[in-house]
Design a protein around this motif. Structure first.
Motif, PDB file in Angstrom:
ATOM      1  N   ASP A 129       0.824  -1.217   0.000  1.00 17.35           N
ATOM      2  CA  ASP A 129       0.000   0.000   0.000  1.00 17.35           C
ATOM      3  C   ASP A 129       0.853   1.260   0.000  1.00 17.35           C
ATOM      4  O   ASP A 129       0.341   2.354   0.017  1.00 17.35           O
ATOM      5  CB  ASP A 129      -0.959  -0.013   1.194  1.00 17.35           C
ATOM      6  N   ARG A 130       2.161   1.095  -0.027  1.00 16.85           N
ATOM      7  CA  ARG A 130       3.027   2.269   0.075  1.00 16.85           C
ATOM      8  C   ARG A 130       4.407   1.970  -0.523  1.00 16.85           C
ATOM      9  O   ARG A 130       4.996   0.925  -0.239  1.00 16.85           O
ATOM     10  CB  ARG A 130       3.179   2.603   1.559  1.00 16.85           C
ATOM     11  N   ARG A 135      -2.891  11.440  -7.813  1.00 19.36           N
ATOM     12  CA  ARG A 135      -3.286  12.729  -7.225  1.00 19.36           C
ATOM     13  C   ARG A 135      -2.531  12.943  -5.913  1.00 19.36           C
ATOM     14  O   ARG A 135      -2.215  11.991  -5.202  1.00 19.36           O
ATOM     15  CB  ARG A 135      -4.798  12.805  -7.081  1.00 19.36           C
ATOM     16  N   ARG A 136      -2.237  14.213  -5.659  1.00  9.75           N
ATOM     17  CA  ARG A 136      -1.473  14.535  -4.453  1.00  9.75           C
ATOM     18  C   ARG A 136      -2.320  14.185  -3.227  1.00  9.75           C
ATOM     19  O   ARG A 136      -3.521  14.445  -3.195  1.00  9.75           O
ATOM     20  CB  ARG A 136      -1.101  16.015  -4.455  1.00  9.75           C
ATOM     21  N   ASP A 137      -1.674  13.546  -2.251  1.00  6.71           N
ATOM     22  CA  ASP A 137      -2.385  13.124  -1.048  1.00  6.71           C
ATOM     23  C   ASP A 137      -1.409  13.273   0.117  1.00  6.71           C
ATOM     24  O   ASP A 137      -0.507  12.459   0.300  1.00  6.71           O
ATOM     25  CB  ASP A 137      -2.823  11.654  -1.218  1.00  6.71           C
ATOM     26  N   GLY A 138      -1.560  14.351   0.884  1.00  6.68           N
ATOM     27  CA  GLY A 138      -0.635  14.620   1.988  1.00  6.68           C
ATOM     28  C   GLY A 138       0.763  14.835   1.446  1.00  6.68           C
ATOM     29  O   GLY A 138       0.964  15.606   0.500  1.00  6.68           O
ATOM     30  N   PHE A 162       1.698  10.864  -3.131  1.00  5.75           N
ATOM     31  CA  PHE A 162       0.729  10.783  -4.230  1.00  5.75           C
ATOM     32  C   PHE A 162      -0.066   9.483  -4.095  1.00  5.75           C
ATOM     33  O   PHE A 162       0.517   8.417  -3.853  1.00  5.75           O
ATOM     34  CB  PHE A 162       1.444  10.764  -5.582  1.00  5.75           C
ATOM     35  N   ALA A 163      -1.374   9.575  -4.285  1.00  3.53           N
ATOM     36  CA  ALA A 163      -2.199   8.370  -4.355  1.00  3.53           C
ATOM     37  C   ALA A 163      -2.231   7.940  -5.821  1.00  3.53           C
ATOM     38  O   ALA A 163      -2.487   8.751  -6.710  1.00  3.53           O
ATOM     39  CB  ALA A 163      -3.606   8.664  -3.870  1.00  3.53           C
ATOM     40  N   GLU A 219      -3.451   5.209  -8.836  1.00  8.76           N
ATOM     41  CA  GLU A 219      -4.406   4.167  -9.219  1.00  8.76           C
ATOM     42  C   GLU A 219      -3.876   3.467 -10.470  1.00  8.76           C
ATOM     43  O   GLU A 219      -3.576   4.102 -11.480  1.00  8.76           O
ATOM     44  CB  GLU A 219      -5.754   4.820  -9.523  1.00  8.76           C
ATOM     45  N   THR A 275      -4.730   0.324  -5.884  1.00  7.95           N
ATOM     46  CA  THR A 275      -4.284   1.652  -5.457  1.00  7.95           C
ATOM     47  C   THR A 275      -3.107   1.514  -4.501  1.00  7.95           C
ATOM     48  O   THR A 275      -2.987   0.523  -3.780  1.00  7.95           O
ATOM     49  CB  THR A 275      -5.410   2.440  -4.749  1.00  7.95           C
ATOM     50  N   MET A 277       0.209   4.187  -2.412  1.00  7.58           N
ATOM     51  CA  MET A 277       0.729   5.533  -2.132  1.00  7.58           C
ATOM     52  C   MET A 277       2.219   5.556  -2.455  1.00  7.58           C
ATOM     53  O   MET A 277       2.920   4.577  -2.171  1.00  7.58           O
ATOM     54  CB  MET A 277       0.577   5.848  -0.640  1.00  7.58           C
ATOM     55  N   TRP A 334       9.886  12.058   4.105  1.00  8.67           N
ATOM     56  CA  TRP A 334       8.996  10.941   3.706  1.00  8.67           C
ATOM     57  C   TRP A 334       9.273   9.711   4.566  1.00  8.67           C
ATOM     58  O   TRP A 334      10.405   9.262   4.677  1.00  8.67           O
ATOM     59  CB  TRP A 334       9.222  10.625   2.228  1.00  8.67           C
TER      60      TRP A 334
END
Lengths: 98, 440
Positions: free
Chosen positions: B6-7, B88-91, B94-95, B97, B182, B184, B429
């Motif tokens: 997930d990351r 898309r930017r997420d915190g 980037f998230a 898909e 999905t 990150m 990060w």
């Protein structure tokens, strides 16, 4: 009470076929032509090694088309090179067991 | 199926030479990398090339060790046959898909034996050979493919089920569907490479309809030992060509087709192919029609001199029109620039159009990255930060950022990896600590 007959479970390949709406008309025509040309090329080469223009003449198709189909047969081991004549490679059927 | 975490620290889009190099450089620094490739194998354009200039090393011999290393690196997760759908930017990151396309088989179970391909009854033009050779509906992408796994092209399938019957690993899965996944990431490197200008870009060069007028990439495949014909023949009739012409700037430095820039590699790949043709075919005549010869890299001028010494001919002239003759030979109308623009007709048996490079993917819609006027990714600070784009945390490498040769693509990929590493450090990060595996 009448029991409904259980439908035969669909085979996975049938599921794939159904999802893609079966074979398209274009693909069917292409596949049939490819099979026909393979047969014609085999017949032309049964008489001995030939160049692509000679195969094209025997099959009644333009040389660029013959070239692709002969090369496809070469790729999968059905046709092999059998010498050269006047700057043209000659192709022959791969003999059985070879 | 192997899962996607997930990351990841970085997403690298594109598994060609630049993408692999960027992923390896980040992986070696301890970053976890997700390397995504849209095709069924990594290796990009380079793995299909015959030899590289100016050393004439075998291209795949240089490329395949990097492919294997990318696939087996403990910090790189390779995901082939997968497309990036949204970023898309997420915190702080980037998230992402992804869309994993179905191969219609269990990738972990496939042993790459090729039995399915041998059993399949239908041959279609093979993309790897630019249509000159054949593949079957189910196929191993090519001999050097990584992963060495089959893929079923369902558009070409006649649904006979023979592949399933012969598979010794019992890995066929016709019920597979495209899968959305999905994850990150902290940074993104775009290494989506090149296409060449379309064959029909210049109507007076035959619109791609003349079989003996070919692209330079098709010529690379023809020259390769694992190429579609097994030797150099012309596609129209299988004749060994005795007179071959290269039309330089056939897709670059030409405002009429909207490509005013120089593609930087055409002079050298044409000289390389011409020199090799002199080795492959006894007494072949090879002529380059050129505007300027641009041999700017290390050892390139020496290579140009070597090609001339070994009999490659160069003519300063602009080819205005190519006409197909009755026996599939070609007639070229040439304006001789060194002879007062005199117009002549020259006859050749095969013509290669030295087409230019254009970007293979436009990331603006998905990543918001701006393009420059030439449609390659814009580098706002080109002199000091060539891989930095207009969106913070995203970087460009290889031909996605502009036309360049293989050594330059590798150097730039190293720069993109370093810039991404610096960015992740500056952002603080938090990579692997927060990571948990999730099923894909």
């Amino acid at each position: 009470m009448d029991e409904q007959p259980t439908p035969r479970p669909q085979r996975p390949i049938e599921i794939l076929r159904a999802r893609h709406g079966g074979i398209s008309k274009e693909l069917k025509e292409y596949f049939n032509e490819r099979q026909r040309l393979k047969k014609a090329i085999r017949a032309a080469l049964a008489e001995g090694p030939r160049s692509v223009p000679e195969i094209a003449r025997a099959c009644g198709i333009p040389p660029p088309k013959a070239m692709w189909h002969v090369m496809a047969m070469r790729r999968y081991g059905e046709v092999v090179e059998a010498g050269e004549r006047d700057d043209y490679v000659l192709y022959a059927l791969k003999s059985k067991g070879a | 199926m192997p899962y996607i975490h997930d990351r990841y620290d970085a997403l690298v889009i594109g598994g060609g030479i630049a993408g692999m190099q960027a992923a390896l450089d980040l992986g070696e620094q301890g970053f976890d990398v997700l390397l995504v490739e849209k095709g069924p194998s990594i290796g990009g354009v380079m793995v299909g090339l015959n030899k590289v200039f100016p050393t004439l090393d075998c291209s795949s011999c240089i490329c395949t060790p990097r492919m294997a290393e990318s696939a087996h690196h403990p910090r790189i997760r390779l995901q082939t046959y997968t497309e990036v759908q949204a970023v898309r930017r997420d915190g702080a990151g980037f998230a992402v898909e992804l869309l994993k396309k179905p191969r219609y088989l269990d990738e972990t179970a496939c042993i790459g034996c090729g039995e399915c391909e041998l059993a399949c009854p239908i041959e279609v033009p093979h993309e790897f050979d630019y249509g000159l050779g054949a593949r079957r509906a189910i196929y191993i992408p090519h001999g050097n493919a990584i992963p060495q796994k089959a893929v079923l092209s369902v558009e070409d399938c006649v649904f006979c089920g023979k592949c399933e019957k012969v598979c010794p690993a019992d890995c066929m899965d016709f019920t597979q569907l495209p899968e959305r996944v999905t994850t990150m990431v902290g940074a993104v490197i775009v290494a989506t490479g090149l296409e060449i200008t379309p064959m029909d870009a210049k109507p007076h060069y035959g619109r791609g309809l003349i079989p003996n007028v070919m692209s330079p990439l098709a010529m690379e495949r023809i020259q390769s030992s694992n190429g579609p014909y097994g030797r150099v023949l012309r596609p129209a009739d299988g004749k060994v060509p005795r007179s071959i012409a290269y039309v330089q700037c056939a897709g670059s430095r030409d405002r009429s087709i909207g490509i005013p820039y120089c593609s930087r590699v055409c002079c050298m790949y044409a000289l390389k192919q011409a020199l090799l043709l002199r080795h492959y075919i006894h007494d072949v005549e090879v002529t380059l029609y050129y505007m300027d010869i641009r041999a700017f890299g290390k050892g390139y001028e020496q290579f140009y001199r070597r090609a001339l010494a070994e009999g490659v001919k160069v003519v300063k002239g602009k080819v205005g029109r190519i006409t197909e003759l009755e026996n599939y030979d070609l007639s070229l109308r040439v304006e001789l620039l060194d002879e007062d623009q005199r117009l002549v007709e020259r006859r050749h048996e095969l013509v290669v159009l030295s087409q230019g490079l254009i970007p293979a993917w436009h990331p603006s819609a998905i990543l918001g990255i701006e393009e420059a006027d030439d449609h390659f990714i814009k580098a706002p600070d080109l002199k000091v930060a060539p891989s930095v784009t207009t969106v913070a945390g995203t970087f460009a490498a290889g031909v996605a950022a502009g036309p360049k040769d293989i050594p330059d693509a590798i150097v730039e990929a190293g720069d993109a990896a370093m810039a991404a590493a610096n960015y992740l450090a500056a952002m603080g990060w938090n990579g692997t600590a927060a990571r948990v595996p999730v099923p894909a």
